[in-house]
Motif scaffolding. Structure first.
Motif, PDB file in Angstrom:
ATOM      1  N   LEU A 169      53.000  15.003  29.167  1.00 20.11           N
ATOM      2  CA  LEU A 169      54.023  14.123  28.603  1.00 20.11           C
ATOM      3  C   LEU A 169      55.132  13.804  29.605  1.00 20.11           C
ATOM      4  O   LEU A 169      55.817  12.805  29.476  1.00 20.11           O
ATOM      5  CB  LEU A 169      54.650  14.770  27.362  1.00 20.11           C
ATOM      6  CG  LEU A 169      53.707  14.927  26.153  1.00 20.11           C
ATOM      7  CD1 LEU A 169      54.406  15.680  25.038  1.00 20.11           C
ATOM      8  CD2 LEU A 169      53.221  13.582  25.664  1.00 20.11           C
ATOM      9  N   SER A 170      55.278  14.679  30.627  1.00 23.51           N
ATOM     10  CA  SER A 170      56.469  14.525  31.467  1.00 23.51           C
ATOM     11  C   SER A 170      56.156  14.088  32.895  1.00 23.51           C
ATOM     12  O   SER A 170      57.040  14.014  33.727  1.00 23.51           O
ATOM     13  CB  SER A 170      57.265  15.823  31.489  1.00 23.51           C
ATOM     14  OG  SER A 170      56.467  16.822  32.097  1.00 23.51           O
ATOM     15  N   THR A 171      54.886  13.808  33.196  1.00 25.41           N
ATOM     16  CA  THR A 171      54.598  13.307  34.543  1.00 25.41           C
ATOM     17  C   THR A 171      54.115  11.868  34.468  1.00 25.41           C
ATOM     18  O   THR A 171      53.727  11.381  33.416  1.00 25.41           O
ATOM     19  CB  THR A 171      53.518  14.150  35.246  1.00 25.41           C
ATOM     20  OG1 THR A 171      52.350  14.147  34.418  1.00 25.41           O
ATOM     21  CG2 THR A 171      53.970  15.564  35.473  1.00 25.41           C
ATOM     22  N   ASP A 172      54.157  11.214  35.641  1.00 17.36           N
ATOM     23  CA  ASP A 172      53.767   9.806  35.683  1.00 17.36           C
ATOM     24  C   ASP A 172      52.283   9.665  35.982  1.00 17.36           C
ATOM     25  O   ASP A 172      51.664  10.573  36.529  1.00 17.36           O
ATOM     26  CB  ASP A 172      54.586   9.092  36.757  1.00 17.36           C
ATOM     27  CG  ASP A 172      56.032   8.955  36.306  1.00 17.36           C
ATOM     28  OD1 ASP A 172      56.259   9.020  35.080  1.00 17.36           O
ATOM     29  OD2 ASP A 172      56.913   8.806  37.174  1.00 17.36           O
ATOM     30  N   PRO A 173      51.731   8.534  35.620  1.00 11.93           N
ATOM     31  CA  PRO A 173      50.300   8.321  35.873  1.00 11.93           C
ATOM     32  C   PRO A 173      50.016   8.266  37.369  1.00 11.93           C
ATOM     33  O   PRO A 173      50.872   7.902  38.160  1.00 11.93           O
ATOM     34  CB  PRO A 173      50.029   6.941  35.250  1.00 11.93           C
ATOM     35  CG  PRO A 173      51.218   6.614  34.435  1.00 11.93           C
ATOM     36  CD  PRO A 173      52.362   7.373  34.996  1.00 11.93           C
ATOM     37  N   VAL A 174      48.813   8.644  37.727  1.00 13.88           N
ATOM     38  CA  VAL A 174      48.378   8.556  39.117  1.00 13.88           C
ATOM     39  C   VAL A 174      47.109   7.725  39.126  1.00 13.88           C
ATOM     40  O   VAL A 174      46.211   7.956  38.322  1.00 13.88           O
ATOM     41  CB  VAL A 174      48.053   9.961  39.684  1.00 13.88           C
ATOM     42  CG1 VAL A 174      47.613   9.862  41.138  1.00 13.88           C
ATOM     43  CG2 VAL A 174      49.248  10.879  39.522  1.00 13.88           C
ATOM     44  N   ALA A 175      47.060   6.751  40.024  1.00 11.18           N
ATOM     45  CA  ALA A 175      45.840   5.958  40.101  1.00 11.18           C
ATOM     46  C   ALA A 175      44.811   6.771  40.868  1.00 11.18           C
ATOM     47  O   ALA A 175      44.970   7.023  42.058  1.00 11.18           O
ATOM     48  CB  ALA A 175      46.120   4.631  40.801  1.00 11.18           C
ATOM     49  N   SER A 176      43.796   7.240  40.174  1.00  8.69           N
ATOM     50  CA  SER A 176      42.811   8.092  40.826  1.00  8.69           C
ATOM     51  C   SER A 176      41.463   7.861  40.185  1.00  8.69           C
ATOM     52  O   SER A 176      41.373   7.514  39.011  1.00  8.69           O
ATOM     53  CB  SER A 176      43.218   9.562  40.686  1.00  8.69           C
ATOM     54  OG  SER A 176      42.073  10.370  40.766  1.00  8.69           O
ATOM     55  N   MET A 177      40.427   8.040  40.979  1.00  2.00           N
ATOM     56  CA  MET A 177      39.094   7.841  40.441  1.00  2.00           C
ATOM     57  C   MET A 177      38.506   9.146  39.945  1.00  2.00           C
ATOM     58  O   MET A 177      37.430   9.185  39.379  1.00  2.00           O
ATOM     59  CB  MET A 177      38.170   7.266  41.519  1.00  2.00           C
ATOM     60  CG  MET A 177      38.606   5.922  42.045  1.00  2.00           C
ATOM     61  SD  MET A 177      38.160   4.617  40.914  1.00  2.00           S
ATOM     62  CE  MET A 177      36.413   4.490  41.287  1.00  2.00           C
ATOM     63  N   THR A 178      39.243  10.224  40.209  1.00  2.33           N
ATOM     64  CA  THR A 178      38.695  11.527  39.887  1.00  2.33           C
ATOM     65  C   THR A 178      39.086  11.979  38.494  1.00  2.33           C
ATOM     66  O   THR A 178      40.260  11.945  38.148  1.00  2.33           O
ATOM     67  CB  THR A 178      39.186  12.574  40.905  1.00  2.33           C
ATOM     68  OG1 THR A 178      39.182  11.963  42.182  1.00  2.33           O
ATOM     69  CG2 THR A 178      38.282  13.789  40.900  1.00  2.33           C
ATOM     70  N   GLU A 179      38.105  12.407  37.782  1.00  6.34           N
ATOM     71  CA  GLU A 179      38.354  12.912  36.436  1.00  6.34           C
ATOM     72  C   GLU A 179      39.401  14.014  36.484  1.00  6.34           C
ATOM     73  O   GLU A 179      39.351  14.897  37.331  1.00  6.34           O
ATOM     74  CB  GLU A 179      37.038  13.469  35.871  1.00  6.34           C
ATOM     75  CG  GLU A 179      37.196  14.255  34.589  1.00  6.34           C
ATOM     76  CD  GLU A 179      37.090  13.392  33.347  1.00  6.34           C
ATOM     77  OE1 GLU A 179      35.991  12.913  33.074  1.00  6.34           O
ATOM     78  OE2 GLU A 179      38.113  13.189  32.673  1.00  6.34           O
TER      79      GLU A 179
END
Ligand SMILES: Nc1ncnc2c1ncn2[C@@H]1O[C@H](COP(=O)(O)OP(=O)(O)O)[C@@H](O)[C@H]1O
Ligand SMILES: [Mg+2]
Lengths: 313, 297
Positions: free
Chosen positions: A52-62
């Motif tokens: 809930l408290s971190t930002d999204p990361v664009a990543s291809m890894t599950e």
């Protein structure tokens, strides 16, 4: 057979009819509960403070999709801002439709057909239309430009998305608000007129206060719709998972936030679903959990407000 | 309270005694009046507040009133009686131009309030309605507090009224409608929580609060129990010392108990009008006699 015992001619038919209606109702309820239950149970695993408290990361890894902090903020900004933009128009139009329009006028028919058409246009079409309009150079001030240069605007920002989302939910909000204004009994309007109040004063001082919670219901329903829409977000808020502005919580950056691209819970879900680029179904389900919780809260608020109006009337 | 030309204008130059009078003072005055309340047989040979001449009314192509002429006496109770659908409410609603709200409504004829044509160019409908209060069949308090029901009406015509003055006006109106003692501890409570009879008296108080000259009531007791009905009748008798009252009623006993003058309508025509005693004891027309005996309708 006495006069009080009928031959049961219609009895079987009635029972079958009632049974079918029950079955249909139970089927609807269980499908609905199953979907919500599935998403909640699946999504629950992903919910924790970090998510809930971190930002999204664009990543291809599950498992490396990051959290939903800025998407939550994005949903809030989009919902509040689109509501804020359409509120005066929605209430004004609802008053006009409920109180002043004569159903025999051709203009009334056109407005009604217009609203119904607006309500039935899929949101992806609105998104496309919005993109076409707001990439015109004239609208540069609504979205941070530069990347596409020349006399094209970027065309994707919280401002643009809010405007388009506002138009999308407008007909629904008007409809519910109009209905709640119409529900105020004629006898109360007559009471006000008979006291020497003009029609406008009657609306301002008697009808609108009485319809207050109904109008609030309309607004909250609209917020729920806006929170749940995806296509408009994908097209007009930007094909991104992150907020364009880093320190979005600083007041000095808020104008930039509104003019910048971003993501919402729905676009986050899309990117991380097996259909998107991220392929992080766990994160998608977690975000779905949060979104459903938000929409349920909106709907619950709408129901409670509606009850209040019922009791007052 | 006198009716004069100024009352129908936008800016009434009426005396403000109602607003400034010490409530206690006025109340004791009212009590004094009650002690010597008018005898049940009162002369109707008094000036008219309303004069209706050759009134024809139709809704669309449907004619509902034919050539009605009548006078409403000042500070008396006039009852409109007659079977359902004969046009009593329509006649009543012509007097404060409430029918103007109905798109198909058309009328011909003259209606004068205190000598002034109520459809004249200089007449302001809101001023007319302020002077001719109306109470409906179903009590219709606004969904707000008891206090606000009355305050809203007062502020509408006196937007700059001071809070303390307003409190006095509200109390005054509730006292006049003999509701004060029942609600004084609960002025902020919802008007909708009152009983039907109390709601109806609140509606009367609301009408009184804007200082009308005439109060019209369209079957005000139709939805009330006998005790509430009796209270309203008593109240109307009290109020008729200060106000001209027109009441539509289906209840012959009620008309007998409270009215000074009676107008009998039948199928859109005013068949007979006269002093209550005469209409009930010695009706001129066969139809009137049958109706007041309860033969039809
Ligand atoms: N708004 C309206 N439109 C059309 N006809 C009406 C309307 N109001 C009343 N009427 C008709 O006018 C006639 C008189 O009605 P009304 O004045 O209400 O009678 P009453 O009060 O004596 O029962 C009735 O036939 C009624 O159907
Ligand atoms: Mg009637």
């Amino acid at each position: 057979m006495g006069p009080l015992q009928d031959e049961g001619r219609h009895r079987i038919g009635s029972r079958v009819g009632i049974a079918l209606c029950w079955a249909a109702a139970i089927a609807v309820a269980s499908v609905c509960l199953f979907i919500i239950g599935y998403l909640l149970v699946q999504g629950w695993h992903s919910i924790n403070w970090t998510f809930l408290s971190t930002d999204p990361v664009a990543s291809m890894t599950e498992g490396e999709a990051g959290g939903v902090r800025t998407p939550m903020v994005g949903t809030a900004v989009l919902v509040l801002f689109s509501t804020f933009l359409i509120l005066p128009v929605a209430i004004g139009a609802a008053i006009y439709l409920a109180e002043y329009m004569d159903e025999r006028w051709w203009i009334t028919r056109i407005v009604r057909i217009g609203l119904e058409t607006l309500a039935s246009v899929p949101s992806v079409v609105f998104g496309m239309f919005g993109l076409a309009v707001f990439t015109l150079g004239f609208f540069k001030f609504l979205s941070a430009s530069g990347t596409e240069g020349g006399n094209m605007a970027f065309g994707r920002s919280f401002l643009v998305a809010s405007i388009v989302m506002g138009v999308h939910v407008l007909p629904f909000v008007i409809k519910v608000a109009e209905e709640s204004i119409r529900n105020i009994p004629l006898s109360q309007r007559q009471g006000a007129l008979a006291l020497g109040m003009t029609k406008w004063r009657t609306i301002r001082k008697v009808v609108l206060p009485a319809a207050k919670s109904g109008i609030a219901t309309a607004v909250v329903l609209g917020m729920g719709l806006a929170a749940g829409d995806t296509a408009i977000v994908m097209l007009t808020l930007g094909g991104t998972m992150t907020m364009a502005v880093d320190k979005w919580w600083q007041v000095g950056n808020w104008v930039e936030v509104l003019k910048g691209a971003g993501s919402t819970l729905t676009s986050y879900i899309y990117f991380n679903s097996p259909a998107g680029d991220g392929n992080s179904p766990g994160a998608a389900l977690g975000a779905a959990f949060v979104l459903i919780a938000i929409v349920l809260v909106f709907n619950l608020a709408a129901v409670l407000l509606f009850r209040r109006q019922q009791r007052a009337a | 309270m006198r009716v004069d030309d100024a009352m129908l204008r936008e800016d009434p130059t009426m005396s403000d005694t109602f607003l400034t009078a010490d409530p206690n003072d006025t109340f004791s005055m009212l009590e004094g009046m009650l002690a010597t309340a008018a005898p049940r047989v009162r002369s109707t040979d008094v000036p008219s507040v309303f004069e209706v001449r050759a009134l024809d009314v139709s809704y669309g192509s449907k004619r509902v009133l034919h050539d009605v002429s009548l006078d409403i006496p000042e500070k008396r109770i006039t009852a409109f009686i007659g079977p359902s659908g004969c046009g009593k409410s329509t006649a009543l609603r012509c007097l404060n131009r409430m029918n103007d709200e109905i798109p198909t409504f058309k009328m011909r004829g003259k209606i004068r309030l205190a000598g002034q044509d109520i459809r004249g160019k200089s007449v302001n409908v809101t001023a007319l309605r302020r002077n001719v209060g109306m109470v409906f069949q179903q009590p219709n308090p606004f969904p707000m507090s008891i206090y606000d029901n009355i305050a809203l009406a007062v502020r509408e015509h006196e937007s700059r009224i001071a809070r303390s003055t307003l409190d006095g006006v509200v109390e005054q109106a509730l006292r006049h409608a003999s509701l004060w003692d029942e609600v004084k501890g609960n002025l902020k409570g919802s008007a909708l929580s009152l009983s039907g009879g109390q709601q109806q008296r609140l509606c009367i108080a609301r009408a009184l609060a804007v200082k009308p000259a005439v109060i019209m009531l369209d079957e005000p007791c139709a939805s009330l129990d006998p005790i509430s009905t009796a209270r309203i009748e008593e109240l109307l008798l009290e109020l008729s010392a200060d106000y001209s009252i027109v009441i539509v009623t289906h209840n012959m006993a009620q008309a007998k108990r409270i009215s000074d003058k009676v107008a009998f309508f039948l199928m859109g025509r005013l068949l007979e009008m006269g002093d209550a005693l005469q209409v009930f004891e010695a009706p001129q027309r066969q139809e009137t006699a049958e109706y007041v005996r309860g033969a039809f309708g």
